[in-house]
Scaffold this motif. Sequence first.
Motif, short mmCIF file in Angstrom:
data_model
loop_
_atom_site.label_atom_id
_atom_site.label_comp_id
_atom_site.label_asym_id
_atom_site.label_seq_id
_atom_site.Cartn_x
_atom_site.Cartn_y
_atom_site.Cartn_z
N PHE A 90 57.21 36.52 15.78
CA PHE A 90 56.09 35.83 15.16
C PHE A 90 56.57 34.57 14.45
O PHE A 90 56.05 33.48 14.67
CB PHE A 90 55.39 36.76 14.16
N TRP A 91 57.60 34.72 13.63
CA TRP A 91 58.07 33.55 12.88
C TRP A 91 58.70 32.52 13.81
O TRP A 91 58.56 31.32 13.59
CB TRP A 91 59.04 33.96 11.77
N ASN A 92 59.37 33.00 14.86
CA ASN A 92 59.90 32.05 15.85
C ASN A 92 58.75 31.23 16.45
O ASN A 92 58.84 30.02 16.57
CB ASN A 92 60.62 32.78 16.99
N MET A 244 57.08 34.95 20.41
CA MET A 244 56.46 36.27 20.32
C MET A 244 56.12 36.87 21.68
O MET A 244 56.32 38.06 21.90
CB MET A 244 55.20 36.16 19.47
N THR A 245 55.59 36.04 22.59
CA THR A 245 55.20 36.60 23.90
C THR A 245 56.39 37.20 24.62
O THR A 245 56.30 38.27 25.23
CB THR A 245 54.61 35.51 24.81
N VAL A 246 57.52 36.50 24.57
CA VAL A 246 58.71 36.99 25.28
C VAL A 246 59.18 38.28 24.65
O VAL A 246 59.50 39.26 25.33
CB VAL A 246 59.83 35.92 25.24
N GLN A 247 59.17 38.29 23.33
CA GLN A 247 59.62 39.49 22.64
C GLN A 247 58.68 40.66 22.91
O GLN A 247 59.13 41.78 23.13
CB GLN A 247 59.67 39.21 21.14
N LEU A 248 57.39 40.37 22.96
CA LEU A 248 56.41 41.42 23.26
C LEU A 248 56.71 42.04 24.62
O LEU A 248 56.77 43.27 24.76
CB LEU A 248 55.00 40.82 23.25
N ASN A 249 56.92 41.18 25.60
CA ASN A 249 57.18 41.69 26.94
C ASN A 249 58.45 42.53 26.93
O ASN A 249 58.52 43.58 27.57
CB ASN A 249 57.31 40.53 27.91
N ASN A 250 59.44 42.11 26.18
CA ASN A 250 60.69 42.87 26.14
C ASN A 250 60.50 44.23 25.47
O ASN A 250 61.09 45.22 25.89
CB ASN A 250 61.77 42.08 25.41
N ILE A 251 59.68 44.25 24.43
CA ILE A 251 59.43 45.53 23.75
C ILE A 251 58.70 46.49 24.68
O ILE A 251 59.12 47.62 24.91
CB ILE A 251 58.60 45.32 22.47
#
Lengths: 297, 361, 298
Positions: A90-92, A244-251
């Motif tokens: 999110f902060w990124n 956030m989108t990339v991190q979401l997909n990774n999670i």
Amino acid sequence: MVNNHIVPNGPKPKSIFTARNIMLYGTLFVVAIYYILPLYVMIVTSLKGMPEIRLGNIFAPPLEVTFQPWVKAWSTACTGLNCDGLSRGFWNSVQILIPSVVLSIIIASVNGYALVNWKFKGSEVFFAVLLFGAFIPYQVMIYPIVILLREMGLMGSLWGLVLVHTVFGMPILTLLFRNYFSSVPEELFKAARIDGAGFWGIYFRIMLPMAVPIFVVAMILQVTGIWNDFLFGVIYTKPDIYPMTVQLNNIVNSVQGVKEYNVNMAATLLTGLVPLVLYFVSGKLFVRGIAAGAVKG
Amino acid sequence: MSSVLIKDLTLKYDHLTILDKLNMDIAEGEFLVLLGASGCGKSTLLNCIAGLLDISEGEIHINGENVTWAEPSERGIGMVFQSYALYPQMTVEGNLTFGLKNAKVPKQEIVKRVAKVAEILQIESLLKRKPAALSGGQRQRVAIGRALVREVKVFLFDEPLSNLDAKLRADLRIELKLLHKRLKSTIIYVTHDQVEAMTLADRIAVMKNGVVQQLDTPNGIFHRPINRFVADFIGSPSMNFFEGELVAGDSITFSTKDLVFNVSNYEFINTGAVSCKASLGIRPEAVLTGEHIPENFFRCEISVELVEPMGSDTLVWTKLGGENFRFRMDGKASVKTGDKLTIGFDPSSSSMFNAETEDRI
Amino acid sequence: MAQSMRPNTLLRNLNAKIAAMPMIITVLVIFVGCTIWTVVHSFTKSRMLPKLEFIGFDQYERLWGTSRWLISIENLFIYGICSLVLSLVIGFVLAALLDQKIRFENTLRSIILFPFALSFVVTGLIWQWILNPDLGIQSVVRDLGWTSFAFDPLYNPDIVIYGVLIAGIWQGSGLIMVLMLAGLRGIDEDIWNASRIDGIPKWKTYLFIVIPMMKPVFVTAIVLITSGIVKVYDLIVAQTNGGPGIASEVPAKYVMDSMFLKQNLGQGFAASTMMLLCVLIILIPYAYLEFGGKRNGK
């Protein structure tokens, strides 16, 4: 509305329960369900515990509401080695978003203004190619940009991604501003020149104050687009500063461990929240933005 | 000394010539009207003078200085636009002072000038308002004020009254004329409206296809049009034309198939009378009826085909020599379709044009 | 001060030219430069690193001999045609319904358009969950008593692309609806009055009068949808990651995987050049219609 009474079409239906209305509203109701149901499913899933999800029906409201999945998605969900949840992403995203939006809008508005009022030899050609560029698949340009950013020492950094967003936002935003500024009467520009204002004087004193609505539209367009970007984020940044989108997909799509659907849905909702809030708050302006960007494209 | 001097001004886009070798010498204090149909290049010429368009060839001098390549704001001009072009986000006062602030005029001087202009135009009470809160007439006053505060010697007006309704237009026309008398500044005024041109101008330049057809006083333009285009363009209803032949013998005559006019007293220009194919034009206003007709006039009897009462006068349509023929009568005259009338006019005070070159003979 | 000399043409409008530098650089370096760079390198045998060793059309031959690429193209084709037709039909029908002077128009429009505000990643993940065979729609219907009900597009290679399609339509059709609605609103009320006086049924008026009048809107919508289709990538990555197996691969993903996973740059360049070719095939007739038409109109 007076026009409608020119041709009497039998007695005017008084009740709203005519066959036509039942069909019309019935259809619209079903349509609305298709669009709204996924959002509903996400929300209820994110509020359930895992045992309830395994046993129950995805459409059923939660028997026992829990916010645990939201907390976990935000602060402790794991992606690879990091286990500090989506908050990092999110902060990124915020750090990427703000400079990208500001920079791209400044450049595009000046472009649009110059293209309308200060045409120079070749300016129309550059604009045509710029518009054409909006249709080139990103994949064609991705790798050479990797090389360029590496040469500039910006590969894998936040500013590299900001630059990429600015470049790829330029066609649509420039079009938006160009169309807006060309709707401003040319005589206003002429009057300002007679009054002795120069390129920047006219931009800041005359055009900018008049263009506030279109700046808002451009901002909505850019915030949504940049926040939702996945492709550039995954290529031009490194895991520490993944948006956030990339991190979401990774999670969600990580293969390790047991799938926690409630956490996944909470994470998905969290990621979608920024554009959703913007969408519901800005309402008509959002529609105007995409319509303006699209119709005239 | 001439106030605005234009030498061989040419403007080309790609290979299209918009303005072609224009020459004009406008005296100080003169009110010059550029008149023409839309697309004739009159507004383009005004923009060139203002410096809003770069010209291709030629020179522009304003107040004795060559300003061909000067910035618009450095030319010593003020300009008023058709759409007023007031800055919408600024108050009236802001609109008036924007240019002065850009030119770094001292504050006290700005205050003084704004007060003076506001007084002249009677817009003192509007100074704190935004343009959106003004009526069309008020906006145009402010736009004129914005040009006046610059205290320049040359003003350019680009169809300033076209966006106003008929009554307001007539009022502002008078005001403009009074303003010009008071300021004694040079004005170049673009319009497509003949009445504006006739009433305001010291001289009128009639333009067509980027070329000045005739540059003359309103009277000269009306009574001695230089070619058939100007003759046809000026005047409403427009001139009646007869096609025929000019025969220069012992007496000079102009004859169509059915009619023969004696034009011995016609003032020929340049070459004098030479036999050729020509057309002869009579203004509807030059036609007299009944007992008013002097002896030396051409006279004949016609039958009225159509009557258009216009209040102050009546327009009568008939046929003469096989051609449509219109003339004006007093508004009180009682004529109706089918009436027989005797009309007369003086062929020698008509306008004749060479049929080939369309130039005045 | 006033100058009498014609100034240098390069210096005239200097501020505008300086201000337009970012645009000029973007156009020259990114849109033109990078595109040419990639096309040129698609004829080389670059693998880990780009290198200028030309091997003619070898990369393209290998590309068209790879089953994964062929499946990608097939998927793009199916997805493209279906998505184009469905988006246009759904978008137009919904717009026509909303145009009936109904109540709650704004609410309904908001509901239909809101998915467009969401990213493809979010869209893909939502529908991955709803189409989950063990817990999603399939299990709900089976629990209702219809135990043989099968709807598991994400686990069935034959229909996986349709599963993606459902999500894609959900996300994008609102935009088309808004465009169509704007187009419908732009049609003169008198057209409707005239057709009512002539006694033409409503559906006929739509089909034979309104739709032909909305040709520009349709053209825009088609260009928008198709250029979006070629770029489809995030949706696949989030919803299926190309699976099951390689059943839902698409060209954009093929390019990305070749470049960044398989260290096979040459294949990536060749595949992306093919994508560019696809776009050109769509765009050139459009540009011709749009700009060639204008010239004829004048």
